[in-house]
Design an enzyme around this catalytic site. Structure first.
Site, PDB file in Angstrom:
ATOM      1  N   LYS A   1      27.699 -82.085 -22.732  1.00  9.82           N
ATOM      2  CA  LYS A   1      26.342 -81.678 -23.115  1.00  9.82           C
ATOM      3  C   LYS A   1      25.435 -81.502 -21.896  1.00  9.82           C
ATOM      4  O   LYS A   1      24.604 -80.607 -21.855  1.00  9.82           O
ATOM      5  CB  LYS A   1      25.720 -82.758 -24.010  1.00  9.82           C
ATOM      6  CG  LYS A   1      25.825 -82.451 -25.477  1.00  9.82           C
ATOM      7  CD  LYS A   1      24.887 -83.286 -26.303  1.00  9.82           C
ATOM      8  CE  LYS A   1      24.745 -84.710 -25.967  1.00  9.82           C
ATOM      9  NZ  LYS A   1      25.552 -85.753 -26.255  1.00  9.82           N
TER      10      LYS A   1
ATOM     11  N   CYS B   1      26.382 -96.059   2.015  1.00  4.22           N
ATOM     12  CA  CYS B   1      25.813 -97.305   1.544  1.00  4.22           C
ATOM     13  C   CYS B   1      26.791 -98.469   1.784  1.00  4.22           C
ATOM     14  O   CYS B   1      26.948 -98.901   2.925  1.00  4.22           O
ATOM     15  CB  CYS B   1      25.395 -97.167   0.086  1.00  4.22           C
ATOM     16  SG  CYS B   1      24.118 -98.339  -0.378  1.00  4.22           S
TER      17      CYS B   1
ATOM     18  N   PRO C   1      35.387 -80.013 -38.658  1.00  8.09           N
ATOM     19  CA  PRO C   1      34.550 -81.029 -37.999  1.00  8.09           C
ATOM     20  C   PRO C   1      33.159 -80.484 -37.632  1.00  8.09           C
ATOM     21  O   PRO C   1      32.166 -81.197 -37.754  1.00  8.09           O
ATOM     22  CB  PRO C   1      35.349 -81.385 -36.733  1.00  8.09           C
ATOM     23  CG  PRO C   1      36.756 -80.992 -37.039  1.00  8.09           C
ATOM     24  CD  PRO C   1      36.673 -79.813 -37.956  1.00  8.09           C
TER      25      PRO C   1
ATOM     26  N   GLY D   1      29.176 -99.267  -3.397  1.00  8.22           N
ATOM     27  CA  GLY D   1      29.867-100.223  -4.247  1.00  8.22           C
ATOM     28  C   GLY D   1      29.146-101.561  -4.275  1.00  8.22           C
ATOM     29  O   GLY D   1      28.221-101.798  -3.488  1.00  8.22           O
TER      30      GLY D   1
ATOM     31  N   HIS E   1      22.052 -92.393   0.086  1.00  9.99           N
ATOM     32  CA  HIS E   1      23.008 -91.617  -0.710  1.00  9.99           C
ATOM     33  C   HIS E   1      22.749 -90.122  -0.575  1.00  9.99           C
ATOM     34  O   HIS E   1      22.069 -89.529  -1.419  1.00  9.99           O
ATOM     35  CB  HIS E   1      22.908 -92.034  -2.183  1.00  9.99           C
ATOM     36  CG  HIS E   1      23.417 -93.406  -2.442  1.00  9.99           C
ATOM     37  ND1 HIS E   1      24.741 -93.669  -2.720  1.00  9.99           N
ATOM     38  CD2 HIS E   1      22.796 -94.592  -2.425  1.00  9.99           C
ATOM     39  CE1 HIS E   1      24.903 -94.968  -2.880  1.00  9.99           C
ATOM     40  NE2 HIS E   1      23.734 -95.555  -2.710  1.00  9.99           N
TER      41      HIS E   1
ATOM     42  N   GLN F   1      31.563 -78.103 -39.263  1.00  3.73           N
ATOM     43  CA  GLN F   1      30.788 -78.015 -40.511  1.00  3.73           C
ATOM     44  C   GLN F   1      30.211 -79.376 -40.884  1.00  3.73           C
ATOM     45  O   GLN F   1      29.045 -79.495 -41.263  1.00  3.73           O
ATOM     46  CB  GLN F   1      31.681 -77.535 -41.652  1.00  3.73           C
ATOM     47  CG  GLN F   1      32.190 -76.114 -41.492  1.00  3.73           C
ATOM     48  CD  GLN F   1      33.131 -75.753 -42.634  1.00  3.73           C
ATOM     49  OE1 GLN F   1      32.896 -76.103 -43.777  1.00  3.73           O
ATOM     50  NE2 GLN F   1      34.207 -75.062 -42.317  1.00  3.73           N
TER      51      GLN F   1
ATOM     52  N   THR G   1      37.553 -75.564 -38.035  1.00  4.55           N
ATOM     53  CA  THR G   1      36.087 -75.502 -38.056  1.00  4.55           C
ATOM     54  C   THR G   1      35.460 -76.641 -38.864  1.00  4.55           C
ATOM     55  O   THR G   1      34.255 -76.841 -38.820  1.00  4.55           O
ATOM     56  CB  THR G   1      35.595 -74.166 -38.658  1.00  4.55           C
ATOM     57  OG1 THR G   1      35.991 -74.116 -40.026  1.00  4.55           O
ATOM     58  CG2 THR G   1      36.166 -72.986 -37.913  1.00  4.55           C
TER      59      THR G   1
ATOM     60  N   GLU H   1      26.306-110.635   0.489  1.00  2.00           N
ATOM     61  CA  GLU H   1      26.636-110.283  -0.900  1.00  2.00           C
ATOM     62  C   GLU H   1      28.031-110.804  -1.260  1.00  2.00           C
ATOM     63  O   GLU H   1      28.324-111.074  -2.422  1.00  2.00           O
ATOM     64  CB  GLU H   1      26.603-108.747  -1.068  1.00  2.00           C
ATOM     65  CG  GLU H   1      26.970-108.268  -2.462  1.00  2.00           C
ATOM     66  CD  GLU H   1      26.983-106.745  -2.616  1.00  2.00           C
ATOM     67  OE1 GLU H   1      26.740-106.019  -1.624  1.00  2.00           O
ATOM     68  OE2 GLU H   1      27.249-106.277  -3.738  1.00  2.00           O
TER      69      GLU H   1
ATOM     70  N   GLU I   1      24.635 -87.725  -1.131  1.00  2.00           N
ATOM     71  CA  GLU I   1      25.272 -86.935  -2.194  1.00  2.00           C
ATOM     72  C   GLU I   1      24.305 -86.591  -3.321  1.00  2.00           C
ATOM     73  O   GLU I   1      24.496 -85.592  -4.022  1.00  2.00           O
ATOM     74  CB  GLU I   1      26.498 -87.683  -2.749  1.00  2.00           C
ATOM     75  CG  GLU I   1      26.217 -88.915  -3.623  1.00  2.00           C
ATOM     76  CD  GLU I   1      25.994 -90.200  -2.838  1.00  2.00           C
ATOM     77  OE1 GLU I   1      25.736 -90.120  -1.623  1.00  2.00           O
ATOM     78  OE2 GLU I   1      26.075 -91.286  -3.444  1.00  2.00           O
TER      79      GLU I   1
HETATM   80  N1  GLN Z   1      26.135-103.621  -2.688  1.00  2.00           N
HETATM   81  C1  GLN Z   1      25.448-103.072  -1.554  1.00  2.00           C
HETATM   82  C2  GLN Z   1      23.981-103.401  -1.546  1.00  2.00           C
HETATM   83  O1  GLN Z   1      23.418-103.747  -2.549  1.00  2.00           O
HETATM   84  C3  GLN Z   1      25.653-101.572  -1.464  1.00  2.00           C
HETATM   85  C4  GLN Z   1      25.009-100.833  -2.585  1.00  2.00           C
HETATM   86  C5  GLN Z   1      25.520 -99.424  -2.708  1.00  2.00           C
HETATM   87  O2  GLN Z   1      26.553 -99.086  -2.166  1.00  2.00           O
HETATM   88  N2  GLN Z   1      24.802 -98.592  -3.431  1.00  2.00           N
HETATM   89  O3  GLN Z   1      23.361-103.306  -0.515  1.00  2.00           O
END
Ligand code: GLN
Length: 548
Positions: free
Chosen positions: A24, A386, A196, A359, A520, A198, A194, A410, A522
């Protein structure tokens, strides 16, 4: 209810039926792109019926990536599709969940705003939903609102009621319902089914919603007689039963929809000019490169979430970097824990570049550190995003600077905390303060922050400027006090927050291409405006693959 400042704005509501995961978000983004190609100003919004306040605390394995906007909203990944296809930066007004809606309603109730009324789903929750849909509209010609989930979900009912009411209040000449469904193909019968569709339309009709356009996902062409049948049973004009076939790539989707007449039907519905053709040249160009690349380059993503949707924007940004270089990027998806078990060499010896994404938490971290080590030692282009930057810094500290217990707070309480919890930072001149035991939701360093680049760095050349702005989502940060140790170990901090306190970018000087970024990139890459870091990273990968 809020008042819409522009009384010409039209609203298109996109719902989904039969099954989830029909695309969607992509369908909404593609329709927006087609309307833009006809010169209209659009804006996209996502209404998610789940009860989380935002997806920030949701597991990416279940829900995919958390998209972050410039203004620091943690939003559904569909907002990424919207931005990439429309080029329009999303804002906090463009993403809402039931959790947020209920939070607003309950806050108002506590403040006494409802003057003693009994608070109910209708009208209080539905009014709040309507406020989101029509609020903060300026000069847009179209607001496209995607309703998350599938028609029939209990959580979705207030949303369907809200859009039904809006169609009544604004008038059907300013509102349109697009319903995305599936026509399953039964190979043994050699038929598309068809029924589903409908049923799904019947369910919508029970809520008082008559779809104006049916977008029918299908593996094969839909015969005209089937379209006619769907039209008759679903009370939709035959031309408005649009086939949405599986496309060669997502960039082919707007072109395919246009060929099926989607934009023409939308324009006809709203009595808009259909004589001039949509200008789809930029989509044709992109689709052509995607289909006929000059070559292919293999890049590893060393992550931990099994669901590829968890890294959606990264995969897209790599594709954009490939398009800019006329290359196809083939992603080798690797689980960091596999590197821990088998060693990095076994998994990385056939890739031209390595990307370690963002991560959280301990699982797979040592594998990510091994990936950074392998890239550093073998002169393989490395992009750490990150967490991927933090792991690269820890790797250099441990294996080059010799600080064996270097880690992030962390991940360990008993370590040399090269990466530590941020408790204070500046945002637009005001101090942000966080505590170790504070809430997890919505409290990270989120959204756009500036970075000042070192003019001697690779990144300065790549960005072509000294000050950049990128989106953030993190709670931990490389401690600036380690700058001299890192420098001695060959890793330079080449980008910092304007006050010089927060490291934003690291580079290894004696390496062909090794960059770690705390933000980030991206999230801002678009097919028509590929992010410079991804263009340069893919180019480095191509150059590296030519050396093999
Ligand atoms: N866990 C890490 C932090 O909080 C990296 C966060 C992430 O990669 N977006 O700084």
């Amino acid at each position: 209810m809020s008042v819409i400042s522009n009384s010409n704005t039209k609203f298109i509501f996109i719902t989904g039926g039969v099954v989830s995961s029909l695309g969607k978000g992509l369908a909404s983004a593609s329709l927006a792109a087609l309307l833009q190609a006809r010169g209209y100003k659009v804006r996209l919004r996502k209404l998610d019926p789940y009860l989380n306040v935002d997806p920030g605390t949701m597991n990416p394995c279940q829900h995919g990536e958390v998209y972050v906007t410039d203004d620091g909203t943690e939003a559904d990944l569909d907002l990424g599709h919207y931005e990439r296809f429309s080029g329009i930066p999303a804002t906090k007004y463009d993403s809402v969940t039931s959790g947020k809606i209920y939070q607003r309603v309950l806050d108002k109730e506590r403040r006494g705003d409802y003057l003693g009324a009994t608070i109910q789903v209708i009208p209080h929750v539905t009014n709040e939903i309507k406020n989101v849909i029509i609020g903060n509209v300026t000069d847009e010609d179209f607001i496209l609102c995607e309703i998350g989930g599938t028609v029939g979900d209990i959580e979705g009912q207030p949303y369907l009621e809200a859009i039904r009411q809006l169609a009544y209040e604004l008038g059907r000449d300013r509102t349109m319902f697009v319903h995305l469904t599936l026509l399953p193909y039964i190979p043994t019968a050699g038929e598309l089914k068809t029924k589903p569709t409908q049923h799904s339309v019947k369910q919508l009709q029970e809520y008082g919603i008559q779809p104006d356009i049916l977008l029918c996902r299908s593996q094969i062409e839909i015969p005209q007689n089937e379209k006619r049948k769907i039209a008759l049973f679903c009370n939709v004009r035959e031309e408005c039963v649009i086939a949405a076939l599986d496309a060669k790539s997502i960039y082919h989707v707007p072109l395919a929809y246009s060929a099926e007449g989607l934009d023409i039907e939308v324009c006809k519905y709203f009595h808009l000019d259909t004589t001039k053709k949509a200008d789809l040249s930029k989509w044709e160009k992109i689709a052509d490169i995607v289909q006929n690349p000059e070559g292919e380059v293999k890049i590893a993503i060393v992550g931990k979430y099994q669901l590829q949707e968890a890294y959606k924007s990264i995969a897209e940004a790599l594709t954009h970097g490939g398009i800019a270089n006329q290359f196809k990027v083939k992603i080798k998806w690797l689980d960091a824990e596999d590197l821990e078990r088998d060693g990095a060499e076994n998994h990385l010896n056939d890739v031209s570049a390595i990307l370690v994404p963002g991560g959280f938490g301990n699982r797979g971290t040592e594998g990510k550190i091994l990936a950074a080590k392998y890239a550093r030692e073998h002169n393989i282009p490395y992009l750490g995003i990150c967490f991927g930057m933090q792991m690269a810094v820890i790797e250099t500290m441990r294996n080059v600077a010799g600080i064996k217990n270097a880690n992030s707070s962390e991940l360990s309480d008993d370590c040399e905390a090269v990466v530590g919890l941020m408790t204070e930072w500046d945002k637009d001149g005001a101090k942000q303060i966080r505590h170790k035991d504070g809430d997890l939701g919505g409290t990270m360093r989120l959204g756009a922050y500036p970075t000042v680049l070192d003019e001697k760095s690779k990144c300065f050349q790549i960005y072509g400027g000294k000050e950049i702005s990128e989106r953030h989502r993190h709670r931990y940060e490389v401690n600036i006090k380690y700058e001299p140790v890192l420098k001695k170990a060959g890793m330079n901090i080449v980008g910092k927050s304007p006050d010089g306190k927060l490291p934003e970018i690291v580079e290894i000087s004696d390496h062909p291409w090794f960059i770690g970024v705390q933000f980030h990139p991206e999230l801002k890459s678009k097919p028509f405006e590929p992010h410079p870091l991804f263009v340069a990273f893919v180019k480095a990968a191509i150059d590296n693959s030519r050396l093999i």
